[in-house]
Design an enzyme around this catalytic site. Structure first.
Site, PDB file in Angstrom:
ATOM      1  N   ARG A 105       0.839  -1.203   0.000  1.00 21.49           N
ATOM      2  CA  ARG A 105       0.000   0.000   0.000  1.00 21.49           C
ATOM      3  C   ARG A 105       0.876   1.256   0.000  1.00 21.49           C
ATOM      4  NH1 ARG A 105      -3.650   2.232   4.811  1.00 21.49           N
ATOM      5  NH2 ARG A 105      -5.278   3.337   3.676  1.00 21.49           N
ATOM      6  N   PHE A 110       1.251  10.742   1.924  1.00 22.36           N
ATOM      7  CA  PHE A 110       0.757  10.135   3.156  1.00 22.36           C
ATOM      8  C   PHE A 110       1.732   9.089   3.685  1.00 22.36           C
ATOM      9  CE2 PHE A 110      -2.880   7.471   5.197  1.00 22.36           C
ATOM     10  CZ  PHE A 110      -2.432   7.838   6.454  1.00 22.36           C
ATOM     11  N   GLN A 113       3.295   1.371   3.169  1.00 24.20           N
ATOM     12  CA  GLN A 113       2.958   0.337   4.160  1.00 24.20           C
ATOM     13  C   GLN A 113       3.332  -1.057   3.682  1.00 24.20           C
ATOM     14  OE1 GLN A 113      -1.026   0.697   5.672  1.00 24.20           O
ATOM     15  NE2 GLN A 113      -1.074  -1.379   6.480  1.00 24.20           N
ATOM     16  N   ASN A 152      -2.184  -0.666  12.415  1.00 24.22           N
ATOM     17  CA  ASN A 152      -3.063  -1.453  13.280  1.00 24.22           C
ATOM     18  C   ASN A 152      -4.499  -1.393  12.794  1.00 24.22           C
ATOM     19  OD1 ASN A 152      -4.378   0.913  14.381  1.00 24.22           O
ATOM     20  ND2 ASN A 152      -2.598   1.207  15.700  1.00 24.22           N
ATOM     21  N   PHE A 163       4.250   1.220   8.727  1.00 25.43           N
ATOM     22  CA  PHE A 163       4.192   2.211   7.656  1.00 25.43           C
ATOM     23  C   PHE A 163       5.229   3.308   7.892  1.00 25.43           C
ATOM     24  CE2 PHE A 163       1.255   3.906  10.807  1.00 25.43           C
ATOM     25  CZ  PHE A 163       1.480   5.281  10.783  1.00 25.43           C
ATOM     26  N   LEU A 172      -2.246  11.240  13.562  1.00 23.99           N
ATOM     27  CA  LEU A 172      -2.078   9.849  13.970  1.00 23.99           C
ATOM     28  C   LEU A 172      -1.510   9.711  15.383  1.00 23.99           C
ATOM     29  CD1 LEU A 172      -0.662   8.336  10.652  1.00 23.99           C
ATOM     30  CD2 LEU A 172      -3.028   8.377  11.463  1.00 23.99           C
ATOM     31  N   HIS A 176      -1.119   5.403  16.720  1.00 20.91           N
ATOM     32  CA  HIS A 176      -0.110   4.485  16.177  1.00 20.91           C
ATOM     33  C   HIS A 176       1.211   4.688  16.906  1.00 20.91           C
ATOM     34  CE1 HIS A 176      -2.525   3.186  12.658  1.00 20.91           C
ATOM     35  NE2 HIS A 176      -3.056   4.391  12.801  1.00 20.91           N
TER      36      HIS A 176
END
Length: 216
Positions: A105, A110, A113, A152, A163, A172, A176
């Site tokens: 991903r 951004f 991952q 997660n 990531f 975030l 995370h």
């Protein structure tokens, strides 16, 4: 009619009265506001590497510095998955290892991952502790780019997926666990980011072909 000299005198008095009613003439140039200090990160205790291929072509190495003093349990999990020395997963029965697993991903502006060695698509993964483990600490903030955090599915669901943020991702914080930062390979990170899409599907096949712990 008032003479020109009288008019000038009256205007001068009006200006003086206005200055006396709260208007201040600056005596020195305004000082520049203080800038926020550059974010300080914890000491790096360990370094690991991920070797990357793009469409089966070797494309370089990423070195990650780990913050073992702040989040030792999370760092140990990631380090052992890079070293591939923790045996097989208690739940999956699959080797606990990042080698030959995809970066599944990538979303431009951004994050990047990977780490799903059980399903290879973002729905799986397993920690060295068996299944998932709790969020260890949110002390380290997402206040700069190129940090490495645990992916997660909600609170206390850390497994093996991780990531790398490619922008500051402060939203975030508290969700995370940050456990490392990119030490080398930022150009490769920038290249990988160009292979992403808004949906996260990668434009090319990106694989972690090798991983390990760097000994100093």
């Amino acid at each position: 009619m008032l003479s020109y000299a009288i008019i000038i005198a009256l205007l001068s008095c009006m200006v003086q009265i206005s200055l006396g009613q709260g208007l201040e003439v600056p005596l020195k140039m305004a000082e520049r506001p203080l800038m926020s200090p550059k974010p300080e990160l914890p000491q790096i205790t360990d370094k690991v590497f991920l070797e990357i291929s793009i469409d089966d072509q070797p494309s370089g190495r990423i070195v990650i510095g780990l913050f073992g003093e702040v989040v030792p349990r999370t760092v140990e999990n990631f380090k052992r998955l890079c070293a591939c020395d923790a045996g097989k997963g208690k739940l999956s029965g699959i080797d606990l290892c990042y080698k030959n697993t995809p970066i599944h991903r990538i979303i431009p502006n951004f994050m990047i991952q990977g780490g799903d060695f059980t399903h290879q698509n973002g729905v799986g993964g397993e920690s060295i502790y068996g299944g998932k483990f709790d969020d260890e600490s949110f002390e380290i903030l997402h206040n700069k780019l190129h940090l490495v955090s645990m992916a997660n599915a909600g609170p206390d669901t850390n497994g093996s997926q991780f990531f790398i943020n490619t922008v500051k991702t402060s939203w975030l914080d508290g969700q995370h666990v940050v456990f490392g930062m990119i030490w080398e390979g930022k150009d490769l990170i920038n290249k990988l980011e160009t292979l992403g899409t808004n949906s996260g599907k990668t434009r090319k096949k990106v694989i972690i072909t090798n991983s390990g712990v760097l000994l100093e």
